[in-house]
Design an enzyme around this catalytic site. Structure first.
Site, PDB file in Angstrom:
ATOM      1  N   MET A 157     -12.335  65.771  75.015  1.00  0.00           N
ATOM      2  CA  MET A 157     -12.444  66.692  76.160  1.00  0.00           C
ATOM      3  C   MET A 157     -12.696  65.878  77.425  1.00  0.00           C
ATOM      4  O   MET A 157     -13.758  65.256  77.576  1.00  0.00           O
ATOM      5  CB  MET A 157     -13.580  67.707  75.938  1.00  0.00           C
ATOM      6  CG  MET A 157     -13.259  68.748  74.879  1.00  0.00           C
ATOM      7  SD  MET A 157     -14.570  69.976  74.712  1.00  0.00           S
ATOM      8  CE  MET A 157     -15.801  69.067  73.798  1.00  0.00           C
ATOM      9  N   ALA A 158     -11.705  65.904  78.318  1.00  0.00           N
ATOM     10  CA  ALA A 158     -11.821  65.152  79.566  1.00  0.00           C
ATOM     11  C   ALA A 158     -13.038  65.635  80.345  1.00  0.00           C
ATOM     12  O   ALA A 158     -13.253  66.841  80.475  1.00  0.00           O
ATOM     13  CB  ALA A 158     -10.552  65.328  80.395  1.00  0.00           C
ATOM     14  N   CYS A 161      -1.901  68.379  76.170  1.00  0.00           N
ATOM     15  CA  CYS A 161      -2.564  68.689  77.434  1.00  0.00           C
ATOM     16  C   CYS A 161      -1.706  69.630  78.292  1.00  0.00           C
ATOM     17  O   CYS A 161      -0.530  69.374  78.541  1.00  0.00           O
ATOM     18  CB  CYS A 161      -2.853  67.399  78.202  1.00  0.00           C
ATOM     19  SG  CYS A 161      -3.667  67.735  79.755  1.00  0.00           S
ATOM     20  N   GLN A 170      -7.552  58.135  72.920  1.00  0.00           N
ATOM     21  CA  GLN A 170      -6.422  59.047  73.141  1.00  0.00           C
ATOM     22  C   GLN A 170      -5.622  58.636  74.374  1.00  0.00           C
ATOM     23  O   GLN A 170      -6.192  58.465  75.452  1.00  0.00           O
ATOM     24  CB  GLN A 170      -6.890  60.493  73.297  1.00  0.00           C
ATOM     25  CG  GLN A 170      -5.689  61.443  73.277  1.00  0.00           C
ATOM     26  CD  GLN A 170      -6.032  62.885  73.563  1.00  0.00           C
ATOM     27  OE1 GLN A 170      -6.460  63.207  74.668  1.00  0.00           O
ATOM     28  NE2 GLN A 170      -5.836  63.758  72.600  1.00  0.00           N
ATOM     29  N   ARG A 185     -15.428  73.208  72.380  1.00  0.00           N
ATOM     30  CA  ARG A 185     -16.365  73.902  73.264  1.00  0.00           C
ATOM     31  C   ARG A 185     -17.647  74.322  72.573  1.00  0.00           C
ATOM     32  O   ARG A 185     -18.717  74.320  73.188  1.00  0.00           O
ATOM     33  CB  ARG A 185     -15.651  75.091  73.908  1.00  0.00           C
ATOM     34  CG  ARG A 185     -14.629  74.635  74.952  1.00  0.00           C
ATOM     35  CD  ARG A 185     -13.674  75.716  75.321  1.00  0.00           C
ATOM     36  NE  ARG A 185     -12.851  76.122  74.185  1.00  0.00           N
ATOM     37  CZ  ARG A 185     -11.979  77.115  74.204  1.00  0.00           C
ATOM     38  NH1 ARG A 185     -11.825  77.805  75.308  1.00  0.00           N
ATOM     39  NH2 ARG A 185     -11.271  77.416  73.139  1.00  0.00           N
ATOM     40  N   LYS A 202      -2.209  64.779  68.571  1.00  0.00           N
ATOM     41  CA  LYS A 202      -2.793  66.112  68.757  1.00  0.00           C
ATOM     42  C   LYS A 202      -1.777  66.951  69.520  1.00  0.00           C
ATOM     43  O   LYS A 202      -1.309  66.539  70.587  1.00  0.00           O
ATOM     44  CB  LYS A 202      -4.105  66.011  69.534  1.00  0.00           C
ATOM     45  CG  LYS A 202      -4.769  67.358  69.795  1.00  0.00           C
ATOM     46  CD  LYS A 202      -6.237  67.162  70.143  1.00  0.00           C
ATOM     47  CE  LYS A 202      -6.930  68.456  70.473  1.00  0.00           C
ATOM     48  NZ  LYS A 202      -6.690  68.906  71.859  1.00  0.00           N
ATOM     49  N   GLY A 234      -9.344  75.044  67.330  1.00  0.00           N
ATOM     50  CA  GLY A 234      -9.215  76.203  68.205  1.00  0.00           C
ATOM     51  C   GLY A 234     -10.156  77.316  67.813  1.00  0.00           C
ATOM     52  O   GLY A 234     -10.025  77.899  66.748  1.00  0.00           O
TER      53      GLY A 234
HETATM   54  C1  FMN Z   1     -13.130  70.599  79.351  1.00  0.00           C
HETATM   55  C2  FMN Z   1     -12.041  70.339  78.356  1.00  0.00           C
HETATM   56  C3  FMN Z   1     -11.350  69.141  78.402  1.00  0.00           C
HETATM   57  C4  FMN Z   1     -10.341  68.866  77.468  1.00  0.00           C
HETATM   58  N1  FMN Z   1      -9.714  67.632  77.492  1.00  0.00           N
HETATM   59  C5  FMN Z   1      -8.824  67.310  76.495  1.00  0.00           C
HETATM   60  C6  FMN Z   1      -8.295  65.989  76.394  1.00  0.00           C
HETATM   61  O1  FMN Z   1      -8.611  65.099  77.192  1.00  0.00           O
HETATM   62  N2  FMN Z   1      -7.430  65.739  75.380  1.00  0.00           N
HETATM   63  C7  FMN Z   1      -7.059  66.705  74.470  1.00  0.00           C
HETATM   64  O2  FMN Z   1      -6.271  66.419  73.556  1.00  0.00           O
HETATM   65  N3  FMN Z   1      -7.569  67.955  74.547  1.00  0.00           N
HETATM   66  C8  FMN Z   1      -8.451  68.273  75.504  1.00  0.00           C
HETATM   67  N4  FMN Z   1      -9.027  69.510  75.525  1.00  0.00           N
HETATM   68  C9  FMN Z   1      -8.714  70.493  74.455  1.00  0.00           C
HETATM   69  C10 FMN Z   1      -9.708  70.371  73.301  1.00  0.00           C
HETATM   70  O3  FMN Z   1      -9.597  69.113  72.675  1.00  0.00           O
HETATM   71  C11 FMN Z   1      -9.463  71.470  72.253  1.00  0.00           C
HETATM   72  O4  FMN Z   1      -8.153  71.356  71.784  1.00  0.00           O
HETATM   73  C12 FMN Z   1      -9.651  72.885  72.821  1.00  0.00           C
HETATM   74  O5  FMN Z   1     -10.823  72.976  73.611  1.00  0.00           O
HETATM   75  C13 FMN Z   1      -9.714  73.929  71.688  1.00  0.00           C
HETATM   76  O6  FMN Z   1     -10.782  73.681  70.828  1.00  0.00           O
HETATM   77  P1  FMN Z   1     -12.175  74.524  70.915  1.00  0.00           P
HETATM   78  O7  FMN Z   1     -11.802  75.973  70.826  1.00  0.00           O
HETATM   79  O8  FMN Z   1     -12.981  74.046  69.751  1.00  0.00           O
HETATM   80  O9  FMN Z   1     -12.790  74.204  72.230  1.00  0.00           O
HETATM   81  C14 FMN Z   1     -10.008  69.821  76.473  1.00  0.00           C
HETATM   82  C15 FMN Z   1     -10.711  71.032  76.441  1.00  0.00           C
HETATM   83  C16 FMN Z   1     -11.716  71.301  77.356  1.00  0.00           C
HETATM   84  C17 FMN Z   1     -12.461  72.608  77.277  1.00  0.00           C
END
Ligand code: FMN
Length: 335
Positions: free
Chosen positions: A17-18, A101, A70, A227, A141, A203
């Site tokens: 998560m960036a 992304c 990544q 999250r 991913k 997800g």
């Molecule tokens: C703040 C934020 C930043 C994210 N940055 C990336 C990232 O850099 N690379 C990536 O593959 N996914 C990124 N994601 C997506 C997450 O890795 C994940 O796929 C998505 O949040 C769904 O999972 P969750 O429901 O458990 O949050 C980001 C998600 C959030 C909320």
């Protein structure tokens, strides 16, 4: 092949998560049971520039292994060269390719989920990186497709498997969905049934029971949590316990949660001081950037609304300590 890329140990991944899954947060999650960590996404072009920011994205400690870096980008040669440089530079355990992304800035340069619309190019990127870094594993991913009319996760998964990708994380949303709606676990299950490399489901996994349900229903080989970990990094240890015994560990006590919040803030300030100008400026900068993280921690805490109002303006560690003291007294009174 490493154990965490086999189909039988069910690793729990902290989602990349960036702006969130930096070294400090990754380690806090590792302490609480996360098995596999991935850095925030890093641009292949950024690697060539080797600037301070890129260095920070790539920085990790030995304790974080197994850890993947990544990368995103749409140019196969650049991605391959960037992956080689990353390996030479920091020696991660694997390289993870970002094909999910949704952000315009990334998509406009053919990175991230844009490649789901251009499978030949996606294949070229994957092949180039797999060949460049072998025998180091490459994972990927993806989202399930660009939009609901072009859900192509199964085809993309087969392609990536045939090119030698070692494991695949699938976020069950399309690019068009962004973070709205819900993840489609039927498609994740189809992907898990279609390929033999491990599929890591991702997800909307919010509780240990969510993970157990998806594990039982979909044939995923591991789970990736994003999250929900921002709110409670304990989700990893709780999930492990639940999967092993069916017991749900009690949520952390307010004192334990506050100890984590304060530690996170202190580590963020320390890190900023190492890079920053004066100690006061570093504290101010770090605490401003912690505000979003504090908001995430406060969800579900008693008197959460009051906490969020205070966190919006927080500027010092001392203020967080004061908020914690008042909150703990209030909590105890309520109990
Ligand atoms: C703040 C934020 C930043 C994210 N940055 C990336 C990232 O850099 N690379 C990536 O593959 N996914 C990124 N994601 C997506 C997450 O890795 C994940 O796929 C998505 O949040 C769904 O999972 P969750 O429901 O458990 O949050 C980001 C998600 C959030 C909320």
């Amino acid at each position: 092949m490493h154990a965490w890329f086999s189909n039988d140990c069910f690793p729990l991944y902290l989602a990349p998560m960036a702006g969130v899954s930096d070294k400090i947060f990754r380690q806090l999650c590792k302490e609480r049971g996360a098995d596999v960590l991935v850095t925030e996404f890093v641009s292949a072009e950024g690697i060539f520039r080797r600037n301070e920011r890129t260095r920070r994205y790539l920085d990790f400690d030995e304790i974080e292994r197994p850890l993947g870096v990544q990368l995103f980008g749409g140019n196969p040669e650049h991605m391959a060269e960037a992956a080689r440089q990353v390996i030479e530079w920091v020696r991660p355990d694997f390289i993870d390719l970002n094909f999910g992304c949704p952000v315009n800035k990334v998509v406009a340069k053919n990175g991230g989920s844009a490649l789901l619309k251009d499978c030949p190019l996606l294949g070229k990127v994957a092949r180039a990186v797999v060949q460049a870094v072998a025998p180091l594993p490459v994972t990927a991913k993806i989202r399930i497709g660009w939009d609901d009319k072009s859900v192509n996760a199964v085809a993309v998964a087969r392609q990536l498997e045939s090119l030698g990708v070692a494991a695949l994380a699938v976020h069950g949303r399309t690019r068009a969905q962004g973070y709205s709606g819900s993840a489609d676990w039927n498609v994740i299950a189809e992907v898990a049934g279609a390929i033999s490399i491990p599929v890591i489901g991702n997800g909307d996994l919010l509780t240990p029971a969510d993970v157990a349900k998806r594990k039982a229903e979909t044939g995923i080989a591991g789970a990736m949590i994003g999250r929900a970990a921002m709110n409670s990094p304990w989700i990893f240890s709780q999930t492990k316990q639940y999967l092993a015994t069916g017991d749900l560990l009690p949520p952390p006590q307010p004192t334990e949660k506050w100890a984590l919040i304060q530690r996170h803030c202190e580590l963020a300030v320390d890190e900023c001081r190492r890079n920053g100008p004066s100690p006061e400026a570093a504290e101010d900068l770090a605490m401003r950037s912690m505000r979003g993280r504090l908001m995430a921690y406060s969800k579900g805490m008693p008197a959460g609304k009051m906490l969020r109002e205070k966190f919006q303006h927080v500027r010092t560690l001392r203020e967080v300590e004061e908020i914690a003291q008042v909150h703990l007294v209030t909590c105890l009174e309520v109990v």
